[in-house]
Scaffold this motif. Structure first.
Motif, short mmCIF file in Angstrom:
data_model
loop_
_atom_site.label_atom_id
_atom_site.label_comp_id
_atom_site.label_asym_id
_atom_site.label_seq_id
_atom_site.Cartn_x
_atom_site.Cartn_y
_atom_site.Cartn_z
N PRO B 348 43.86 52.23 38.77
CA PRO B 348 43.07 51.29 37.97
C PRO B 348 42.70 50.08 38.82
O PRO B 348 43.45 49.71 39.74
CB PRO B 348 44.01 50.89 36.83
CG PRO B 348 45.36 51.36 37.20
CD PRO B 348 45.25 52.36 38.30
N ILE B 349 41.55 49.50 38.53
CA ILE B 349 41.07 48.38 39.34
C ILE B 349 42.12 47.28 39.43
O ILE B 349 42.28 46.63 40.47
CB ILE B 349 39.71 47.85 38.81
CG1 ILE B 349 39.15 46.71 39.70
CG2 ILE B 349 39.82 47.38 37.37
CD1 ILE B 349 38.59 47.17 41.00
N ASP B 350 42.89 47.06 38.36
CA ASP B 350 43.93 46.02 38.35
C ASP B 350 44.89 46.14 39.54
O ASP B 350 45.38 45.14 40.05
CB ASP B 350 44.75 46.12 37.06
CG ASP B 350 44.08 45.39 35.91
OD1 ASP B 350 43.06 44.68 36.15
OD2 ASP B 350 44.56 45.53 34.77
N ASP B 351 45.17 47.37 39.94
CA ASP B 351 46.18 47.58 40.98
C ASP B 351 45.60 47.57 42.39
O ASP B 351 46.34 47.64 43.36
CB ASP B 351 46.85 48.95 40.78
CG ASP B 351 47.60 49.02 39.46
OD1 ASP B 351 47.72 47.97 38.80
OD2 ASP B 351 48.03 50.13 39.09
N VAL B 352 44.28 47.53 42.48
CA VAL B 352 43.65 47.66 43.80
C VAL B 352 43.62 46.30 44.50
O VAL B 352 43.22 45.31 43.89
CB VAL B 352 42.22 48.21 43.65
CG1 VAL B 352 41.50 48.24 45.00
CG2 VAL B 352 42.24 49.59 43.02
N PRO B 353 44.06 46.24 45.75
CA PRO B 353 44.00 44.97 46.47
C PRO B 353 42.54 44.59 46.75
O PRO B 353 41.80 45.39 47.32
CB PRO B 353 44.74 45.25 47.78
CG PRO B 353 45.45 46.55 47.57
CD PRO B 353 44.66 47.30 46.55
N THR B 354 42.16 43.40 46.34
CA THR B 354 40.79 42.92 46.57
C THR B 354 40.85 41.46 47.03
O THR B 354 41.92 40.85 47.07
CB THR B 354 39.94 42.97 45.28
OG1 THR B 354 40.60 42.18 44.28
CG2 THR B 354 39.77 44.39 44.76
N ARG B 355 39.70 40.95 47.41
CA ARG B 355 39.58 39.53 47.72
C ARG B 355 38.50 38.95 46.81
O ARG B 355 37.54 39.64 46.49
CB ARG B 355 39.18 39.31 49.18
CG ARG B 355 40.17 39.89 50.18
CD ARG B 355 39.75 39.57 51.62
NE ARG B 355 39.79 38.12 51.86
CZ ARG B 355 39.45 37.56 53.02
NH1 ARG B 355 38.99 38.30 54.01
NH2 ARG B 355 39.52 36.25 53.17
N TYR B 356 38.66 37.72 46.40
CA TYR B 356 37.70 37.09 45.49
C TYR B 356 36.98 35.92 46.16
O TYR B 356 37.54 35.21 46.99
CB TYR B 356 38.42 36.56 44.23
CG TYR B 356 38.49 37.55 43.09
CD1 TYR B 356 38.76 38.89 43.32
CD2 TYR B 356 38.32 37.14 41.76
CE1 TYR B 356 38.86 39.80 42.27
CE2 TYR B 356 38.41 38.04 40.70
CZ TYR B 356 38.67 39.37 40.96
OH TYR B 356 38.76 40.26 39.93
N TYR B 357 35.74 35.76 45.74
CA TYR B 357 34.96 34.55 46.02
C TYR B 357 34.73 33.92 44.65
O TYR B 357 34.28 34.59 43.71
CB TYR B 357 33.65 34.95 46.69
CG TYR B 357 32.44 34.11 46.33
CD1 TYR B 357 32.07 33.00 47.10
CD2 TYR B 357 31.67 34.41 45.21
CE1 TYR B 357 30.96 32.24 46.76
CE2 TYR B 357 30.56 33.66 44.86
CZ TYR B 357 30.21 32.57 45.63
OH TYR B 357 29.13 31.81 45.29
#
Lengths: 436, 436
Positions: B348-357
Motif C-alpha cells: 500500500p502507498i502508506d508503506d512505500v518510502p517517498t519524499r515530499y515537497y
C-alpha cells in the motif's frame, strides 16, 4: 520441438573473464527465477577456460580446458560463447549449431565477419543464434531492431557504442587535456586496454556498426564494408572549437539508408569522430555510457541508453538471450535469424552526403576568406558558418559546410592544403546530427 | 506448427481510427517487405469499423461492421485489436485466442484488467498475445522488459508514459500559464481529448503502470493495484518552486520492488505528479514524448525514449508485433506470455518510502519554522531543504523531506494543516529520482 517442461536445459559457458564470471554467478544465484522464466531447470554443465589453475568462483569439477569436448556433450543444449576472437570461437559455435544447440554470443568481431555462415548453420538446424550482448552491452538494441521494428522501415541508426573512446572524448571535453594524456589516464582507470587499438582506432565500433546495419537494413554488412576513422587525431583544440559551434565531439557508429537521386537505395555504414549539436540526444551521453538512436519511417526517433560494457551489464544481456533460447528449447519455435532479403549495395563514403568542420591556420592578410570560399564554390560545397580567430602568426579560420557528397568535401580540404595562404589545415572532422 | 512458408497469413484489423488506418496503410504499402520478414505473404482479410458509411482509405469490400464474424473467419490467423475499451474487445480477443488465432492489441485499459484471462486463453492454444503498442507507443518497452531482461532482476521502472499530461506540464513549465488554460490549449492543438479525464487524472498512466509492473516483477498487477493521482492540482507556482530546487514536475508511472526490513519483497505501482531533479534523464523528456527508465540489478539503468502516441508510431509497434506473431505462425513456437510466478504482494502507498515537497503559506512571525520542523521530528521524517520566501501576508515556507514511509509524510501534512501558524498548505507533491 514441443513443450517439454520436464527436461533440464544444459548450458556450457566458453570463457570466464569479466562477463563469463558474472554469467556463472547469476546462473547460480538466480537458478530459481531462471527456471520459472524458462519453464524448466537450467543447469550449468561446464565452463571452458584457458588456465585451469587460476582460482575461480565456480566448482572445480565444472572447469575444463577442452571447449570442444564441452560443446560436444549431449547434455548441453545452449552454448554461451564469451571467449572472444575469431578462432577457436568460430569453429566451436559452428559445431554447436550444427549439432542442434542454440548459441548465445557477445563476440562482435566474429559476428561482423561471419554472421552469414553462423546464421545459416543455425537456420539449418532450426536453433537460435542470439547476440544482444555484442552491441551496447546491457542496452537492448539488437532485439528491438530485429523484432520490435520488424514492421517498420529503418532510415538511420547512430550510436555511441564504444565506452573507451566515449570516456576519452568526454574527459578531454571536461578537463581540456589532450588525447595522449587522457588515453594514459583511461588506461590507469581501467577504461582502456593495454593495447587500445581496437577501441581508439574504431575497429570495435565498426564491428558493431556492421552488426547494426545488417539488422536494420536486412542486408549482409561486414566490418570491411564500414568506413572507419578513429579518435587518435582529435585534439583538445577541436573540443574547444566544437563548443563555439554549440557542438561536442563523439565517436559515432552510423548506419544510414542512402536515397540516391535515381531513387535507388544503398547503405552507408561508417565510424568516425564527429561534431554533434549539444541539443542532440547523443551529446549528453558521457563517460563509459552507450546510446543508440534509431530513426524509422513510422516510429520516428527512438533512443536507447545505458551501460555499454562491464561484466554485470553484459551478463544481463547474455542471460536475457539465454532465457529466450532456453524457452524455445522447451516450448518449440525460435527467434528470427539473419534477414538479408533487401541485399542493398554499400555506398562508398565518397558518395555519402556529409558535412565538414575544418580548422586551419591562415596567413593574416586580406582576401584569404574569399580565396578559401572560392575553393568550396568550385566544388558546389556551400559554407554554413565561418569563424576567424587570432591574428598574425596565430590567425585561424574555422568553418562548417552544408551537406554535400563526402568526395567533394574532401577535395575541398585537399585544395586548401595546396593554397599558399592556408599555412596548415589543423583539423578536419565531420558534423552529424543536424537536419540540414 | 512446423515451417510452412507456402501458407498465407490472414490478418483482421478491428477498429480503423488513427492507429488502425496507419496499420492498414502500412500493410498495403509494405506488403513485400512484410512477406520477406515473415517468410510468407501477409494479407488483410478485413477491417471491422463502427460506421460503414464513413469514407476510408481501404477497399470497400474489406470493411465490415460485424467484428465477431471477421474474427471467426477460418482464413484469419492474426487479429489486430485497435478498437479500445473493454467490451466488445475483451470477448472478441478471447474468442480469437480460443480459436487458435494470435492477437496483437494496443488496448491498455483492457490489459490492465484482463491480461490474466487473455494470456491463459493464449497459453491454452499456444498462440501469441502481443501488446507492445499498449505502453509508450513506438518505444520498445514491453519486449525488452519481457525478453531482453529475462535474465535480470528489475528493481524499478519509472516512466513518462502519457503524452497529454507531459505536454501540459511541459507547456506550463515553459509558459508559466496555469493548468486550466494549458489544458484548454492542449485540447485546441489536439493533444487532449474532449473528455481529458483518462489522461489528466492518471487512469491511462495507471493502466500502463499495471502492465509494466506485471511484466517487470512477474506478478499479476491490475489497475486497481496502482495508487493514482492526476495532474489537475498542479499549479504554475509548483513549477516555479520546483526550479528553485533544481527540479521539474512530471507525471510519473512508477513500478518499484520494495525491500521490507524483514527481507520480504513487495511491489509498489503508483502514478502521481512528482518533482524530479533537472539532472534526471526523465527531466528533459518534453512535450508529447515518452520515456521509460528501467533499473535492473545487473543491467543498471537503461532508458528508452521516443514517441509515445500518434497513428504512425503506434502502428509501428503494432506491426512489429504482427510480424513476430506471423513468423511464429509460419515457423512454429511462440513468444513469452504472462509470467506471474513471483506473485509478490502489493505494497500500500502508506508503506512505500517517498519524499515530499510541501509549499505552505505561514504567519510571518518568529518560531514558525521551529514549530513546523517539530511536527516532522515527531513522526521521524527528516527535512532535507527549506526555503522561506515572501513576508507579511505572503510569507511562505517550502520544504523537501528525506525518504520516509508515505504514511508518515502525509501525517506531517495533516498536522501542518491543523497548525495555527500554517495559514494554508498550498501544495504537496512527491519528489522522485534522487538517490537518498
Amino acid at each position: 520441438m514441443t513443450d517439454n517442461p520436464d527436461r533440464t536445459i544444459g548450458v556450457a559457458v566458453l570463457g570466464m573473464g569479466n562477463v563469463g564470471a558474472e554469467v556463472v554467478r547469476i546462473l547460480d544465484e538466480s537458478a530459481g527465477d531462471l527456471q520459472s522464466r524458462v519453464g524448466a531447470p537450467v543447469e550449468l554443465r561446464g565452463v571452458a577456460v584457458r588456465d585451469l589453475g587460476k582460482p575461480r568462483k565456480v566448482a572445480q569439477e565444472l572447469l575444463t580446458d577442452d571447449p570442444a569436448a564441452l560443446v560436444a556433450r549431449d547434455d548441453v543444449d545452449i552454448v554461451v560463447e564469451l571467449m572472444g576472437g575469431i578462432d577457436p570461437a568460430r569453429g566451436l559455435i559452428r559445431t554447436a549449431l550444427e549439432n542442434g544447440k542454440s548459441v548465445v554470443t557477445a563476440n562482435k568481431a566474429l559476428l561482423a565477419e561471419y554472421t552469414g555462415e553462423l546464421a545459416t548453420a543455425a537456420a539449418n538446424r532450426k536453433v537460435d543464434l542470439y547476440f544482444e550482448a555484442a552491441v551496447a552491452g546491457a542496452i537492448p538494441v539488437v532485439r528491438p531492431l530485429m523484432q520490435s521494428l520488424a514492421g517498420d522501415t529503418v532510415e538511420r541508426v547512430a550510436g555511441i557504442v564504444n565506452g573507451t573512446t566515449n570516456f576519452i572524448l568526454s574527459a578531454m571535453d571536461e578537463t581540456g587535456a589532450d588525447y595522449g594524456d587522457t588515453l594514459a589516464e583511461a588506461g590507469r582507470l581501467g577504461y582502456a586496454e593495454a593495447d587500445p587499438t581496437a577501441d581508439v582506432e574504431g575497429y570495435d565500433a565498426a564491428a558493431k556498426a556492421a552488426i547494426l546495419a545488417s539488422i536494420a537494413f536486412h542486408t549482409r554488412v561486414t566490418a570491411a564494408d564500414v568506413h572507419r576513422e578513429g579518435i587518435s587525431s582529435v585534439t583538445s583544440a577541436d573540443l574547444v572549437a566544437a563548443k563555439k559551434f554549440d557542438c561536442t565531439v563523439k565517436l559515432l557508429s552510423i548506419c544510414e539508408r542512402v536515397h540516391g537521386t535515381d531513387g535507388r537505395q544503398s547503405i552507408s555504414a561508417r565510424v568516425y569522430p564527429a561534431l554533434i549539436p549539444l541539443s542532440h540526444p547523443l551529446a549528453s551521453v558521457n563517460g563509459a555510457f552507450n546510446a543508440v538512436v534509431v530513426e524509422a519511417e513510422n516510429a520516428g526517433r527512438l533512443m536507447f541508453y545505458g551501460q555499454g560494457a562491464g561484466g554485470s551489464p553484459t551478463a544481463s544481456a547474455v542471460l536475457g538471450d539465454m532465457v529466450m533460447a532456453a524457452r524455445n528449447k522447451v516450448h518449440g519455435g525460435r527467434g528470427p535469424l539473419e534477414s538479408t532479403y533487401a541485399s542493398l549495395p554499400i555506398a562508398p563514403i565518397d558518395d555519402v552526403p556529409t558535412r565538414y568542420y575544418i580548422s586551419m591556420k591562415v596567413a593574416d592578410k586580406p582576401g584569404v576568406l574569399a580565396q578559401v570560399a572560392g575553393e568550396f564554390t568550385k566544388r558546389s560545397v556551400s559554407i554554413a558558418a565561418v569563424r576567424q580567430e587570432g591574428a598574425g602568426d596565430d590567425a585561424r579560420l574555422i568553418l562548417v559546410t552544408h551537406r554535400a557528397p563526402d568526395r567533394a568535401q574532401s577535395e575541398c580540404v585537399a585544395a586548401l592544403e595546396d593554397m599558399d595562404s592556408v599555412l596548415k589545415v589543423s583539423s578536419v572532422l565531420r558534423l552529424e546530427g543536424t537536419d540540414d
